[in-house]
Design a protein around this motif. Structure first.
Motif, PDB file in Angstrom:
ATOM      1  N   CYS A 156       0.855  -1.191   0.000  1.00 57.78           N
ATOM      2  CA  CYS A 156       0.000   0.000   0.000  1.00 57.78           C
ATOM      3  C   CYS A 156       0.886   1.234   0.000  1.00 57.78           C
ATOM      4  O   CYS A 156       1.371   1.664   1.050  1.00 57.78           O
ATOM      5  CB  CYS A 156      -0.931   0.000   1.218  1.00 57.78           C
ATOM      6  SG  CYS A 156      -2.334  -1.116   1.058  1.00 57.78           S
ATOM      7  N   VAL A 157       1.098   1.769  -1.189  1.00 58.32           N
ATOM      8  CA  VAL A 157       1.971   2.917  -1.361  1.00 58.32           C
ATOM      9  C   VAL A 157       1.242   3.932  -2.234  1.00 58.32           C
ATOM     10  O   VAL A 157       0.906   3.634  -3.387  1.00 58.32           O
ATOM     11  CB  VAL A 157       3.305   2.515  -2.028  1.00 58.32           C
ATOM     12  CG1 VAL A 157       4.210   3.731  -2.179  1.00 58.32           C
ATOM     13  CG2 VAL A 157       3.997   1.425  -1.223  1.00 58.32           C
ATOM     14  N   ALA A 158       0.973   5.099  -1.698  1.00 56.71           N
ATOM     15  CA  ALA A 158       0.252   6.130  -2.442  1.00 56.71           C
ATOM     16  C   ALA A 158       0.982   6.462  -3.735  1.00 56.71           C
ATOM     17  O   ALA A 158       2.195   6.710  -3.727  1.00 56.71           O
ATOM     18  CB  ALA A 158       0.099   7.383  -1.586  1.00 56.71           C
ATOM     19  N   GLY A 159       0.251   6.437  -4.836  1.00 57.60           N
ATOM     20  CA  GLY A 159       0.834   6.778  -6.123  1.00 57.60           C
ATOM     21  C   GLY A 159       1.442   5.619  -6.873  1.00 57.60           C
ATOM     22  O   GLY A 159       1.851   5.774  -8.027  1.00 57.60           O
ATOM     23  N   LEU A 160       1.530   4.432  -6.251  1.00 55.15           N
ATOM     24  CA  LEU A 160       2.082   3.248  -6.926  1.00 55.15           C
ATOM     25  C   LEU A 160       0.978   2.214  -7.089  1.00 55.15           C
ATOM     26  O   LEU A 160       0.918   1.218  -6.363  1.00 55.15           O
ATOM     27  CB  LEU A 160       3.263   2.670  -6.143  1.00 55.15           C
ATOM     28  CG  LEU A 160       4.550   3.478  -6.147  1.00 55.15           C
ATOM     29  CD1 LEU A 160       5.661   2.702  -5.461  1.00 55.15           C
ATOM     30  CD2 LEU A 160       4.973   3.857  -7.558  1.00 55.15           C
ATOM     31  N   ARG A 161       0.101   2.452  -8.008  1.00 54.69           N
ATOM     32  CA  ARG A 161      -1.029   1.567  -8.248  1.00 54.69           C
ATOM     33  C   ARG A 161      -0.541   0.193  -8.725  1.00 54.69           C
ATOM     34  O   ARG A 161       0.327   0.087  -9.584  1.00 54.69           O
ATOM     35  CB  ARG A 161      -1.934   2.188  -9.318  1.00 54.69           C
ATOM     36  CG  ARG A 161      -3.315   1.589  -9.384  1.00 54.69           C
ATOM     37  CD  ARG A 161      -4.161   2.353 -10.417  1.00 54.69           C
ATOM     38  NE  ARG A 161      -5.550   1.965 -10.359  1.00 54.69           N
ATOM     39  CZ  ARG A 161      -6.442   2.512  -9.559  1.00 54.69           C
ATOM     40  NH1 ARG A 161      -6.068   3.485  -8.753  1.00 54.69           N
ATOM     41  NH2 ARG A 161      -7.693   2.114  -9.557  1.00 54.69           N
ATOM     42  N   ALA A 209      12.603   3.519  -6.807  1.00 57.15           N
ATOM     43  CA  ALA A 209      12.379   4.784  -7.504  1.00 57.15           C
ATOM     44  C   ALA A 209      11.472   5.682  -6.666  1.00 57.15           C
ATOM     45  O   ALA A 209      11.720   6.890  -6.514  1.00 57.15           O
ATOM     46  CB  ALA A 209      11.760   4.531  -8.877  1.00 57.15           C
ATOM     47  N   TYR A 210      10.431   5.075  -6.093  1.00 55.75           N
ATOM     48  CA  TYR A 210       9.529   5.822  -5.201  1.00 55.75           C
ATOM     49  C   TYR A 210      10.284   6.314  -3.972  1.00 55.75           C
ATOM     50  O   TYR A 210      10.194   7.484  -3.584  1.00 55.75           O
ATOM     51  CB  TYR A 210       8.372   4.918  -4.780  1.00 55.75           C
ATOM     52  CG  TYR A 210       7.612   5.400  -3.574  1.00 55.75           C
ATOM     53  CD1 TYR A 210       6.592   6.342  -3.697  1.00 55.75           C
ATOM     54  CD2 TYR A 210       7.915   4.914  -2.299  1.00 55.75           C
ATOM     55  CE1 TYR A 210       5.903   6.794  -2.585  1.00 55.75           C
ATOM     56  CE2 TYR A 210       7.231   5.364  -1.179  1.00 55.75           C
ATOM     57  CZ  TYR A 210       6.223   6.299  -1.331  1.00 55.75           C
ATOM     58  OH  TYR A 210       5.547   6.748  -0.229  1.00 55.75           O
ATOM     59  N   TRP A 211      11.027   5.420  -3.350  1.00 55.09           N
ATOM     60  CA  TRP A 211      11.731   5.766  -2.111  1.00 55.09           C
ATOM     61  C   TRP A 211      12.727   6.901  -2.336  1.00 55.09           C
ATOM     62  O   TRP A 211      12.826   7.832  -1.534  1.00 55.09           O
ATOM     63  CB  TRP A 211      12.444   4.526  -1.564  1.00 55.09           C
ATOM     64  CG  TRP A 211      13.215   4.804  -0.317  1.00 55.09           C
ATOM     65  CD1 TRP A 211      14.568   4.875  -0.182  1.00 55.09           C
ATOM     66  CD2 TRP A 211      12.670   5.079   0.978  1.00 55.09           C
ATOM     67  NE1 TRP A 211      14.898   5.156   1.118  1.00 55.09           N
ATOM     68  CE2 TRP A 211      13.760   5.297   1.849  1.00 55.09           C
ATOM     69  CE3 TRP A 211      11.383   5.162   1.489  1.00 55.09           C
ATOM     70  CZ2 TRP A 211      13.596   5.597   3.195  1.00 55.09           C
ATOM     71  CZ3 TRP A 211      11.210   5.461   2.833  1.00 55.09           C
ATOM     72  CH2 TRP A 211      12.309   5.666   3.668  1.00 55.09           C
ATOM     73  N   GLU A 253      14.802  12.350  -1.398  1.00 52.53           N
ATOM     74  CA  GLU A 253      15.592  13.327  -2.122  1.00 52.53           C
ATOM     75  C   GLU A 253      14.693  14.461  -2.597  1.00 52.53           C
ATOM     76  O   GLU A 253      14.357  14.550  -3.771  1.00 52.53           O
ATOM     77  CB  GLU A 253      16.303  12.682  -3.314  1.00 52.53           C
ATOM     78  CG  GLU A 253      17.342  11.655  -2.909  1.00 52.53           C
ATOM     79  CD  GLU A 253      18.094  11.099  -4.109  1.00 52.53           C
ATOM     80  OE1 GLU A 253      18.070  11.747  -5.178  1.00 52.53           O
ATOM     81  OE2 GLU A 253      18.682  10.032  -3.980  1.00 52.53           O
ATOM     82  N   PRO A 254      14.262  15.337  -1.681  1.00 49.25           N
ATOM     83  CA  PRO A 254      13.406  16.452  -2.065  1.00 49.25           C
ATOM     84  C   PRO A 254      14.159  17.461  -2.927  1.00 49.25           C
ATOM     85  O   PRO A 254      15.382  17.435  -2.965  1.00 49.25           O
ATOM     86  CB  PRO A 254      13.020  17.071  -0.713  1.00 49.25           C
ATOM     87  CG  PRO A 254      14.138  16.693   0.189  1.00 49.25           C
ATOM     88  CD  PRO A 254      14.621  15.343  -0.270  1.00 49.25           C
TER      89      PRO A 254
END
Length: 199
Positions: A156-161, A176-178, A183-184
């Motif tokens: 369950c990761v927002a934006g990773l359907r 890639a998500y992490w 890294e803002p």
């Protein structure tokens, strides 16, 4: 191979690290057991409600769940704080409270087992071993021959359907998500990683 340090036998009170250890961009492997090891609650309908709870509580606390597995009498979650404001003790408290609502008349044991991943467990290969430990639970229990056959695993990761920790592309999509989370714009990733990992 990853070996869980968490026995499933219930104890009166489990030792826990200082609260600060669960704050920020940390990885935690949680094991939550149904009180009395009762069965009969696990179903596709419950699974859907469980995912809803994960998404709602995760959004509230900046916590993503990279892998989870629901078993007949317990569950595993591998969670990750995605910002400096993340606090996984608060996340776990809110998650368990909502989970007990949808579990009724079943309940969770009073305290979860948790394992805060150390530096050596956070590299891609070591992290993959923890993910596989979580998703291979049904195979080790003799419930299925292949983890892909167990319908009660996921992420369950927002934006990773459609993220599925059992699929070959999982690692690439997760990291890639992490990396986007730690890294803002303007970049202070190195400092963030050191602050979160070097214990």
């Amino acid at each position: 191979a990853f070996v869980s340090p968490m026995p499933l036998a219930h104890s009166r009170h489990l030792p826990r690290l200082p609260a600060a250890a669960y704050q920020g961009c940390r990885f935690v492997h949680w094991t939550m057991t149904i009180a009395g090891r009762r069965r009969g609650w696990l179903s596709p309908r419950f699974h859907g409600a469980f995912r809803d709870v994960l998404f709602v509580v995760g959004a509230d606390h900046d916590v993503a769940v990279a892998a989870y597995c629901l078993m007949p009498d317990h569950l595993h979650c591998l969670s990750a704080g995605t910002s400096d404001r993340a606090d996984q003790l608060l996340w776990a408290r809110a998650f368990r409270r909502r989970l007990n609502v949808i579990l009724h008349p079943f309940r969770l044991q009073k305290q979860a087992h948790d394992h805060l991943l150390r530096l050596r467990e956070r590299g891609p290969e070591a992290f993959r071993a923890v993910v596989e430990y979580v998703t291979e639970n049904p195979v080790r229990a003799g419930l299925v021959d292949d983890s892909a056959s167990w319908e009660f695993c996921g992420a369950c990761v927002a934006g990773l359907r459609g993220l599925d920790p059992r699929r070959p592309e999982f690692s690439e999509r997760w990291w890639a998500y992490w990396n986007r989370q730690v890294e803002p714009p303007g970049g202070h990733a190195v400092a963030l990683l050191r602050r979160g990992y070097e214990e």
